[in-house]
Design a protein around this motif. Sequence first.
Motif, mmCIF file in Angstrom:
data_model
loop_
_atom_site.group_PDB
_atom_site.id
_atom_site.type_symbol
_atom_site.label_atom_id
_atom_site.label_comp_id
_atom_site.label_asym_id
_atom_site.label_seq_id
_atom_site.Cartn_x
_atom_site.Cartn_y
_atom_site.Cartn_z
ATOM 1 N N VAL A 176 0.843 -1.203 0.000
ATOM 2 C CA VAL A 176 0.000 0.000 0.000
ATOM 3 C C VAL A 176 0.875 1.248 0.000
ATOM 4 O O VAL A 176 0.587 2.218 -0.720
ATOM 5 N N LEU A 177 1.947 1.238 0.796
ATOM 6 C CA LEU A 177 2.863 2.380 0.801
ATOM 7 C C LEU A 177 3.431 2.629 -0.593
ATOM 8 O O LEU A 177 3.488 3.765 -1.059
ATOM 9 N N ASP A 178 3.851 1.561 -1.264
ATOM 10 C CA ASP A 178 4.386 1.724 -2.615
ATOM 11 C C ASP A 178 3.325 2.265 -3.568
ATOM 12 O O ASP A 178 3.609 3.095 -4.439
ATOM 13 N N ALA A 179 2.084 1.821 -3.381
ATOM 14 C CA ALA A 179 1.012 2.242 -4.285
ATOM 15 C C ALA A 179 0.660 3.717 -4.125
ATOM 16 O O ALA A 179 0.386 4.409 -5.111
ATOM 17 N N VAL A 180 0.672 4.226 -2.875
ATOM 18 C CA VAL A 180 0.273 5.628 -2.655
ATOM 19 C C VAL A 180 1.458 6.583 -2.721
ATOM 20 O O VAL A 180 1.270 7.799 -2.753
ATOM 21 N N GLY A 181 2.686 6.054 -2.747
ATOM 22 C CA GLY A 181 3.833 6.927 -2.965
ATOM 23 C C GLY A 181 4.654 7.286 -1.753
ATOM 24 O O GLY A 181 5.334 8.318 -1.754
ATOM 25 N N LEU A 182 4.633 6.462 -0.675
ATOM 26 C CA LEU A 182 5.426 6.713 0.534
ATOM 27 C C LEU A 182 5.084 8.078 1.158
ATOM 28 O O LEU A 182 4.027 8.653 0.863
ATOM 29 N N PHE A 183 5.958 8.569 2.014
ATOM 30 C CA PHE A 183 5.704 9.836 2.705
ATOM 31 C C PHE A 183 5.977 11.014 1.773
ATOM 32 O O PHE A 183 6.876 10.956 0.927
ATOM 33 N N ASP A 184 5.208 12.079 1.938
ATOM 34 C CA ASP A 184 5.406 13.301 1.166
ATOM 35 C C ASP A 184 6.586 14.057 1.761
ATOM 36 O O ASP A 184 6.505 14.573 2.882
ATOM 37 N N GLU A 185 7.684 14.154 1.024
ATOM 38 C CA GLU A 185 8.900 14.753 1.554
ATOM 39 C C GLU A 185 8.854 16.266 1.614
ATOM 40 O O GLU A 185 9.790 16.896 2.120
ATOM 41 N N THR A 186 7.776 16.881 1.129
ATOM 42 C CA THR A 186 7.624 18.331 1.263
ATOM 43 C C THR A 186 6.966 18.718 2.577
ATOM 44 O O THR A 186 6.842 19.900 2.885
ATOM 45 N N TRP A 235 3.141 23.429 10.721
ATOM 46 C CA TRP A 235 2.872 22.442 9.667
ATOM 47 C C TRP A 235 1.416 22.005 9.654
ATOM 48 O O TRP A 235 0.877 21.673 8.596
ATOM 49 N N ARG A 236 0.746 22.066 10.815
ATOM 50 C CA ARG A 236 -0.706 21.806 10.777
ATOM 51 C C ARG A 236 -1.402 22.928 10.022
ATOM 52 O O ARG A 236 -2.338 22.681 9.251
ATOM 53 N N GLY A 237 -0.947 24.167 10.219
ATOM 54 C CA GLY A 237 -1.489 25.276 9.442
ATOM 55 C C GLY A 237 -1.265 25.078 7.955
ATOM 56 O O GLY A 237 -2.137 25.378 7.125
ATOM 57 N N GLU A 238 -0.081 24.593 7.588
ATOM 58 C CA GLU A 238 0.206 24.278 6.189
ATOM 59 C C GLU A 238 -0.741 23.208 5.660
ATOM 60 O O GLU A 238 -1.243 23.304 4.524
ATOM 61 N N LEU A 239 -1.016 22.199 6.469
ATOM 62 C CA LEU A 239 -1.935 21.134 6.046
ATOM 63 C C LEU A 239 -3.353 21.671 5.881
ATOM 64 O O LEU A 239 -4.103 21.205 5.011
ATOM 65 N N VAL A 240 -3.730 22.642 6.709
ATOM 66 C CA VAL A 240 -5.037 23.275 6.532
ATOM 67 C C VAL A 240 -5.070 24.038 5.212
ATOM 68 O O VAL A 240 -6.084 24.017 4.492
ATOM 69 N N GLY A 329 -0.604 27.225 18.725
ATOM 70 C CA GLY A 329 -1.528 28.153 18.091
ATOM 71 C C GLY A 329 -0.827 29.228 17.288
ATOM 72 O O GLY A 329 -1.258 29.581 16.183
ATOM 73 N N LEU A 330 0.279 29.770 17.828
ATOM 74 C CA LEU A 330 1.043 30.777 17.082
ATOM 75 C C LEU A 330 1.619 30.177 15.804
ATOM 76 O O LEU A 330 1.575 30.793 14.731
ATOM 77 N N GLY A 331 2.167 28.965 15.918
ATOM 78 C CA GLY A 331 2.690 28.304 14.743
ATOM 79 C C GLY A 331 1.606 28.041 13.711
ATOM 80 O O GLY A 331 1.802 28.259 12.508
ATOM 81 N N VAL A 336 -0.999 28.946 8.484
ATOM 82 C CA VAL A 336 -2.189 29.221 7.676
ATOM 83 C C VAL A 336 -2.007 30.474 6.835
ATOM 84 O O VAL A 336 -2.363 30.513 5.650
ATOM 85 N N LEU A 337 -1.434 31.526 7.433
ATOM 86 C CA LEU A 337 -1.339 32.821 6.757
ATOM 87 C C LEU A 337 -0.257 32.859 5.679
ATOM 88 O O LEU A 337 -0.461 33.436 4.614
ATOM 89 N N ARG A 338 0.893 32.229 5.954
ATOM 90 C CA ARG A 338 1.995 32.334 4.986
ATOM 91 C C ARG A 338 2.598 30.990 4.594
ATOM 92 O O ARG A 338 3.541 30.929 3.808
ATOM 93 N N GLY A 339 2.055 29.903 5.150
ATOM 94 C CA GLY A 339 2.608 28.582 4.877
ATOM 95 C C GLY A 339 3.739 28.258 5.836
ATOM 96 O O GLY A 339 4.368 29.160 6.412
#
Length: 357
Positions: A176-186, A235-240, A329-331, A336-339
């Motif tokens: 399954v990992l191979d099929a979906v492409g492993l972890f996103d390195e970005t 990074w949670r803000g980035e994921l949002v 929260g600050l992070g 969210v605002l600038r990535g």
Amino acid sequence: MPDNDIAVPEPGVSFVMPVLNERAYLEHAIQSVLAQELPVAAELVLALGPSTDGTTELARRLAADDDRIQLVDNPAAHIPVGLNAAIRASRFATIVRVDAHSELSPGYAARALETLDRTGAANVGGVMRADGRTPFQKAVARLYNSPVGLGGGAYHGGTHEGEAESAYLGVMRREVLDAVGLFDETIRRGEDWELNLRIRQAGHLVWFDPSLSVTYWPRESWVRLARQFRATGAWRGELVRRFGRRNGIRFFAPPALVILVAVAVVVGVLQLSGVLSGALSAILSAIAYLPLLAYVLLVVAVAALPGGGGIRQRLWTLLVMPTMHLSWGLGFLGGVLRGARDTVDASRLGTRNTPLP
């Protein structure tokens, strides 16, 4: 993306562990892996970042003493890059992610294999049981294990087995990992949540089994804790930014607290300067101050409740709880605002930890 040249993995278990500045914890983590009793072959692949505390030398010595340990380089020091390097270097059909700051409970891997077979899931995870040595670390661990600390995610103390949004660490099917492409390195933090999102979007099951337990050792100082939570929040803000409403509502509580504090400060300044007065001042005071008062009372109550430890641990709780929430929260707001951009978890850089007993 999937690699079409990947060889068919052999039956067995490959434990993969990214490592950076973990001399105080690494040997115990490795021992908990190698002590797992399994009916199939197993290996441990360490992805070594550029440590400065002797971790790399320790890892090489341990690998020289046990041929089940493999070493790969992770010069970028990023967790998903290291995980992918370790997975690509592994040879078995089941991948077990392990954190160098954690210890697997006896029987963890065997039980996880049984759960994979029983449920047909692509990824199985259990409970993160945080623990500590010092009063500070014990205060952090208690909040990790509490719904008021980290928002009540299943792996922070859930008791009901079932389908899950994500999995702590994770015991995964290699195909399954191979099929979906492993972890996103970005993605530098939250990479496990994003991977599990893709696994679920591909039609596979992610499963939570509370009988699986991993001991996790939190950061050892207030500064490192604040750095860790700020990076995780960013990074949670980035994921949002990337995935919007697929993120759970609990992730928005810490940034709401930060905004509330900012509003209270502005209201206070305006009141002291005489700009605000009368009925409007009273209304804004109720909006800004009452929720903050409730939060302060919650922090005090958590510190005072039974099980809070000695006086030093309770005093640390008064500082640790708002530090976790406000840093995260600050992070988050920045993310969210600038990535998240190039935000990294600096709490592991140049660390010098006291060895475990």
